[in-house]
Motif scaffolding. Structure first.
Motif, PDB file in Angstrom:
ATOM      1  N   GLY A 270       0.816  -1.256   0.059  1.00 28.04           N
ATOM      2  CA  GLY A 270       0.158   0.123   0.023  1.00 28.04           C
ATOM      3  C   GLY A 270       0.814   1.352  -0.286  1.00 28.04           C
ATOM      4  O   GLY A 270       1.975   1.047   0.244  1.00 28.04           O
ATOM      5  N   ALA A 275      -4.026   2.754   3.598  1.00 26.60           N
ATOM      6  CA  ALA A 275      -4.676   2.045   2.694  1.00 26.60           C
ATOM      7  C   ALA A 275      -4.445   0.556   2.801  1.00 26.60           C
ATOM      8  O   ALA A 275      -5.326  -0.147   2.346  1.00 26.60           O
ATOM      9  CB  ALA A 275      -3.870   2.693   1.245  1.00 26.60           C
ATOM     10  N   SER A 276      -3.482   0.394   3.785  1.00 24.73           N
ATOM     11  CA  SER A 276      -3.396  -1.222   3.835  1.00 24.73           C
ATOM     12  C   SER A 276      -4.360  -1.684   4.632  1.00 24.73           C
ATOM     13  O   SER A 276      -5.259  -2.571   4.274  1.00 24.73           O
ATOM     14  CB  SER A 276      -1.824  -1.317   4.568  1.00 24.73           C
ATOM     15  OG  SER A 276      -0.936  -0.750   3.935  1.00 24.73           O
ATOM     16  N   ILE A 279      -7.847  -1.678   2.399  1.00 23.48           N
ATOM     17  CA  ILE A 279      -7.590  -2.715   1.495  1.00 23.48           C
ATOM     18  C   ILE A 279      -8.042  -3.935   2.252  1.00 23.48           C
ATOM     19  O   ILE A 279      -8.967  -4.718   2.017  1.00 23.48           O
ATOM     20  CB  ILE A 279      -6.385  -2.704   0.841  1.00 23.48           C
ATOM     21  CG1 ILE A 279      -6.210  -1.716  -0.339  1.00 23.48           C
ATOM     22  CG2 ILE A 279      -6.468  -4.170   0.151  1.00 23.48           C
ATOM     23  CD1 ILE A 279      -4.634  -1.656  -0.658  1.00 23.48           C
TER      24      ILE A 279
ATOM     25  N   ARG B  89     -11.343   7.319   2.150  1.00 21.74           N
ATOM     26  CA  ARG B  89     -10.620   6.127   1.847  1.00 21.74           C
ATOM     27  C   ARG B  89     -11.348   5.103   1.139  1.00 21.74           C
ATOM     28  O   ARG B  89     -11.011   3.843   1.135  1.00 21.74           O
ATOM     29  CB  ARG B  89     -10.384   5.415   3.375  1.00 21.74           C
ATOM     30  CG  ARG B  89      -9.724   6.629   4.139  1.00 21.74           C
ATOM     31  CD  ARG B  89      -8.435   7.009   4.115  1.00 21.74           C
ATOM     32  NE  ARG B  89      -8.182   8.075   4.945  1.00 21.74           N
ATOM     33  CZ  ARG B  89      -7.408   9.076   4.603  1.00 21.74           C
ATOM     34  NH1 ARG B  89      -6.766   9.175   3.296  1.00 21.74           N
ATOM     35  NH2 ARG B  89      -7.063   9.989   5.543  1.00 21.74           N
ATOM     36  N   SER B  92      -9.252   2.785  -1.165  1.00 26.22           N
ATOM     37  CA  SER B  92      -8.552   1.433  -0.458  1.00 26.22           C
ATOM     38  C   SER B  92      -9.663   0.427  -0.485  1.00 26.22           C
ATOM     39  O   SER B  92      -9.421  -0.840  -0.705  1.00 26.22           O
ATOM     40  CB  SER B  92      -7.728   1.799   0.603  1.00 26.22           C
ATOM     41  OG  SER B  92      -8.562   2.297   1.663  1.00 26.22           O
ATOM     42  N   THR B  95     -10.435  -1.114  -3.678  1.00 25.33           N
ATOM     43  CA  THR B  95      -9.466  -2.015  -3.938  1.00 25.33           C
ATOM     44  C   THR B  95      -9.335  -3.361  -3.433  1.00 25.33           C
ATOM     45  O   THR B  95      -9.217  -4.437  -4.024  1.00 25.33           O
ATOM     46  CB  THR B  95      -8.101  -1.259  -3.709  1.00 25.33           C
ATOM     47  OG1 THR B  95      -7.985   0.084  -4.456  1.00 25.33           O
ATOM     48  CG2 THR B  95      -6.719  -2.170  -4.124  1.00 25.33           C
ATOM     49  N   GLN B 122      -5.206   8.404  -1.806  1.00 25.01           N
ATOM     50  CA  GLN B 122      -5.715   7.163  -2.190  1.00 25.01           C
ATOM     51  C   GLN B 122      -6.171   7.226  -3.619  1.00 25.01           C
ATOM     52  O   GLN B 122      -6.150   6.262  -4.254  1.00 25.01           O
ATOM     53  CB  GLN B 122      -6.939   6.731  -1.040  1.00 25.01           C
ATOM     54  CG  GLN B 122      -6.495   6.520   0.161  1.00 25.01           C
ATOM     55  CD  GLN B 122      -7.119   5.483   1.148  1.00 25.01           C
ATOM     56  OE1 GLN B 122      -8.084   5.032   0.783  1.00 25.01           O
ATOM     57  NE2 GLN B 122      -6.243   4.855   1.843  1.00 25.01           N
ATOM     58  N   ALA B 126      -5.011   4.702  -6.220  1.00 25.81           N
ATOM     59  CA  ALA B 126      -5.890   3.600  -6.856  1.00 25.81           C
ATOM     60  C   ALA B 126      -5.991   3.812  -8.520  1.00 25.81           C
ATOM     61  O   ALA B 126      -5.903   2.861  -9.104  1.00 25.81           O
ATOM     62  CB  ALA B 126      -7.247   3.833  -6.465  1.00 25.81           C
TER      63      ALA B 126
END
Lengths: 615, 351
Positions: A270, A275-276, A279, B89, B92, B95, B122, B126
């Motif tokens: 990420g 973001a990690s 996800i 967000r 993410s 994703t 983000q 993406a």
């Protein structure tokens, strides 16, 4: 001759290598440790390294321990001093009567040595310069040469070392020959010029058994492979990066479809920790098993998502390989300092499930189990490693897997169940355990769709800001947390063979040092009952254990007694009954420290009069 | 309007699509946005696009962040799973969802605060990863739910309703999307449904990162004189490069176009995009040219709309990762667990 009797010990001493980071010493030092293992003698090595790639000091400490004490011991019996930068401190660390091994190519003034140690000089650089012309070879083979010299001094089995080198360079005969040659250059020089063996000596034994030698981060990665993780999202951070790296390399071997050669896994590096975890949350919401690996600063960054996952009830697995905080703290030093920030991660009323493995083998088990728990409880599960477990090779029992084991995917309502008329309310507590059913997106054309949100909602996932449904939901989340107490790994207890009023609670990487300290204390007539906490929320046996003792020591590796605070807060225990034993300088806790700290307090408790005389 | 329950009955002669669904099957809850909000027009366009494409509603996952725009995912496709996640967000979460199940259609809905301010990072990542998604930004240049603060897409020199002037430079998400490698980039105006619906349809069919920046005036806080995101301003400064017809691969082409004024783009799945050129010599295949065109017109204060760039052979994240064709969330122990024999070998290698 030293003015102190040289230490004499067989299969029980500590060797510390002081090196310069990036000099190629790591593989030679590891070769030394593995050679001892191959002689059937348990070792416990630890890397003490800087946040740096090249140039700064680094140490590798090998505790050789026939008795199998795998915690750090403290003190050094033999210092292999290969780093002029840290010379003075390194020399000062040696136990009285200990040994110094150094490169004697350049003469040093007597003031640079100590009179109470045995000094052993080998002109490593001179031999290297004579034998090799390439500067890189001079550097690398110098490392192998000191292993060779040590093999003579410590009476090591040289065939075990050669065997390891041949395994390492399988198929690369030239490299094998070159390394073997360097090994013997050092060994032969020592045999010819030095007295051997010294007082520290190795002797073949059979105490290793079928145990394996593995880093906690690798074991965690394997646990994630076996536990069925299909999505990994992570952001590099010491000391957790090698966990994601290991997952990547194990996946390349174990997760490629044999027919199509396509991957049964997706691994995203990420752009950051936000973001990690985003996800991970997205993937788990959509029915995949997903995890991230991080450390304290990453946990801080993930807070908002963790609150969402708690409140919207989305499974997630996090490996927190703890390092010394606060802030950037000491990135390459160990602590157990994220207990509270993980247990109560995010704003509002939140609580999370934490697992505390003691070594790589238990890390493997808990890693795989974390995915079952996350699915079953529909909430984030934190596997709390630390640098000491994660980044050091540790001797532990072999990893095991029951082939009959099925993944527990928790309460997932299928299209068939919906068609059969089963009522679906995303936040409906149908079984009284606080755990509702969920549906995966795309399950059914007309039934089972719901809207996931971080805002308040009723039992049918409909937005509401009314007080009653909000409180109803928050209460159900507490019921679910109660359910977690019975599902998470229970504490392990070891009672003293003599009755005692004193207990000890400890967890995670403290385990080997605690076991050893307990033996020391017992030998001194100080008896203790032990309880190792393996999960939060605490099983009721933790409360029972405290109730059964007058005082309970809580041993941990942080300044603020975080687990103790959690026990006080969650179990309503009188803080005066929990005595903190705290080690937090970034080095792994030692048996010596624990035995001293508990011993002193026990002595103090005994001399305290029950009532003031004449009062 | 939250207290109004949407009636379920409908006229029996409502038109049906190829799957037998009516418009009503693509609707959601009653909107709680202000009357006249541009976002509601976008919602209507999404409904229309999904109806016309005859998508099974439950095969869509609709994911958003936080804000007025992000609330709209509740106002369409009731039979879809929706996820109103964390501010900024959405990319993410989308994703991750996409990695878990590559078979669903991913519709990300965001706003200018959500994507250009708090979520710019983000958004960017993406796009550069090429997640197969339709990413709609409902762009009004203002924070609506917190009552009228500027967002990062507000033009420099534009005035807020309270009379403040924005001194910061604007972020153009379309320009960023082009730079970051999005394989389908469009801009539209919420007040022009005939332009927007085909753009959404083509974006959904596009097998890569598709971005549609929709200028969507905020009637409550950004529709006054001095705003550059008002209905009047956008109508006056709209510079459409093309008008799009989306032709699904399943349907025969029955319209003939003058070859000089159209550009036909064959998509990977067999569908076709027919671009009726408005700006002469505009080539929607030319990423660098599109960036240049955009900068040139922005300097003149013009808002370029239409299909700005499309790559007819896009790659997506699953292709980069070489993941199996089967959705990852359907794999079981059989595919995922290497078993005890493999573990014994690993143990042996660790001795």
């Amino acid at each position: 001759m030293p003015n102190k009797t040289p230490i004499s010990s067989v299969n029980d001493f500590v060797v510390r290598f002081a090196n310069v980071n990036g000099s190629g010493s790591a593989s030679a030092n590891e070769l030394f440790a593995r050679s001892v293992l191959r002689m059937g003698v348990p070792v416990s090595p630890r890397n003490i390294f800087p946040s740096n790639i090249q140039g700064l000091p680094t140490w590798y400490e090998v505790r050789i321990t026939e008795a199998g004490h795998l915690g750090a011991r403290g003190g050094v019996d033999l210092m292999v001093a290969m780093n002029p930068q840290t010379w003075d401190k390194d020399i000062a660390m040696i136990e009285p009567g200990g040994y110094l091994f150094y490169d004697s190519t350049k003469p040093l003034p007597p003031s640079k040595f100590r009179s109470d140690i045995t000094v052993i000089g080998v002109p490593l650089t001179a031999i290297c310069n004579r034998e090799y012309s390439d500067p890189r070879q001079r550097q690398l083979f110098k490392n192998i040469m000191y292993v060779g010299a040590l093999s003579a001094l410590l009476d090591m089995d040289v065939t075990a070392i050669e065997q390891l080198i041949s395994e390492q360079f399988k198929g690369k005969e030239k490299l094998f020959d070159a390394n073997k040659n360097a090994l013997h250059l050092g060994r032969d020089w020592a045999l010819l010029n030095l007295d051997f063996p010294i007082g520290l000596r190795l002797q073949r034994s059979d105490k290793v058994g079928d145990r394996i030698f593995v880093e906690g981060n690798s074991a965690a990665a394997l646990g994630a492979v076996y536990g069925g993780a299909t999505v990994c999202a992570w952001y590099p951070i010491t000391p957790s990066s090698s966990l994601a790296d290991a997952f990547t390399s194990y996946s390349r071997r174990l997760r490629v479809d044999p027919e199509t050669k396509k991957n049964n896994v997706a691994i995203v590096q990420g752009e950051d920790e936000l973001a990690s975890i985003g996800i991970v949350v997205g993937a788990a919401w959509n029915g995949a098993r997903a995890f991230t690996a991080t450390s304290g600063p990453g946990i801080s960054l993930m807070q908002e998502f963790l609150g969402l996952a708690y409140f919207a009830e989305i499974p997630a697995v996090l490996f927190d390989v703890q390092r010394a905080g606060p802030s950037t703290g000491m990135p390459t030093r160990t602590q157990q300092c994220d207990i509270i920030s993980c247990a109560y991660a995010s704003h509002g009323d939140t609580k999370h499930v934490l697992l505390f493995p003691e070594d790589p083998a238990e890390t493997f088990d808990m890693a795989a189990q974390a995915f079952d728990l996350a699915d079953r409880l529909q909430t984030p599960i934190f596997v709390m490693l630390d640098l000491d477990i994660g980044m050091n090779h540790r001797l532990c029992r072999p990893l095991t897997w029951d082939d009959a084991r099925k993944y527990d995917r928790g309460k997932v309502m299928t299209a068939e169940m919906l068609d059969a008329g089963k009522e679906f309310g995303r936040y409906l507590d149908v079984d009284g355990d606080g755990i509702p059913y969920r549906t995966y997106p795309g399950t059914h054309p007309t039934k089972g769709a719901y809207f996931t949100r971080g805002t308040s909602r009723d039992r049918y996932a409909r937005y509401t800001e009314e007080g009653a449904p909000y409180a109803d939901n928050m209460q159900r989340l507490l019921r679910k947390f109660e359910t977690a107490k019975d599902l998470a790994p229970r504490p392990l207890m070891a009672n003293s063979d003599k009755p005692t009023r004193y207990g000890v609670i400890y967890y995670g990487s403290t385990s080997p040092a605690m076991d050893e300290a307990n033996l020391t204390l017992k030998a001194a007539g100080k008896n203790l009952d032990l309880l190792r906490v393996r999960a939060f929320p605490f099983h009721h046996t933790v409360e029972d254990f405290i109730a059964d003792h007058d005082f309970v020591f809580v041993v941990e590796q942080n300044r603020d007694a975080q687990l103790r605070s959690l026990i006080v807060n969650e179990c309503g225990i009188d803080p005066a009954r929990l005595v903190p034993i705290l080690h937090y300088d970034g080095t792994p806790i030692t048996a010596r420290f624990i035995a001293n700290a508990i011993g002193e307090r026990l002595d103090a408790l005994k001399v305290t009069p029950l009532r003031k005389v004449g009062a | 309007m939250t207290y109004i329950t949407k009636p379920k009955f409908h006229h029996p002669s409502l038109p049906k699509n190829a799957l037998g669904y009516t418009h009503r099957d693509y609707e959601g809850k009653v909107s709680t946005l202000c009357a006249g909000c541009g976002h509601d027009s976008i919602t209507a366009s999404i409904i229309e696009a999904c109806f016309e494409l005859a998508i099974e509603p439950h095969r869509v996952a609709k994911i958003s962040g936080i804000g007025c725009s992000s609330k709209t995912t509740d106002y369409f496709l009731n039979a879809s799973h929706g996820f109103n996640s964390v501010h900024g967000r959405m990319p993410s979460v989308l994703t991750g969802a996409n990695l878990a199940n590559r078979d669903l259609i991913y519709l990300g809905v965001s706003g200018d605060g959500d994507s250009a301010s708090i979520g710019l990072g983000q958004f960017a990542h993406a796009m550069r990863r090429g997640v197969n998604m339709t990413y709609i930004v409902e762009n009004n240049g203002v924070y609506g739910l917190t009552k009228g603060q500027f967002s990062a897409t507000a033009d420099r020199g534009s005035k807020s309703k309270r009379g403040l002037t924005n001194n910061d430079n604007a972020i153009d998400l379309v320009a960023m999307g082009l730079q970051l490698g999005a394989t389908y980039v469009a801009r539209a105006f919420s007040g022009d449904k005939t332009q927007l619906v085909p753009l959404i349809k083509a974006a959904i069919e596009h097998e890569g990162a598709a971005l549609i920046d929709v200028i969507s005036p905020c009637v409550a806080f950004n529709n006054h004189a001095g705003s550059t995101k008002s209905f009047d301003y956008v109508r006056e400064h709209n510079e459409a490069v093309n008008r799009l017809d989306f032709i699904s691969g399943r349907a025969p082409i029955h319209v003939s176009y003058d070859p000089g004024s159209t550009q036909v783009v064959e998509q990977h799945d067999g569908s076709r995009l027919v671009l009726k050129k408005v700006a002469a010599d505009y080539d929607a295949h030319d990423r660098a040219g599109a960036m240049n065109f955009l900068a040139h017109h922005a300097a003149k204060g013009q808002i370029v709309t239409g299909l700005i760039f499309v790559d007819s052979e896009p790659e997506d994240l699953h292709r980069h990762f070489n993941t199996v064709d089967k959705p990852l969330n359907t794999l079981s122990e059989k595919e995922l667990c290497p078993g005890s024999a493999a573990l014994e070998k690993i143990n042996a290698s660790l001795r």
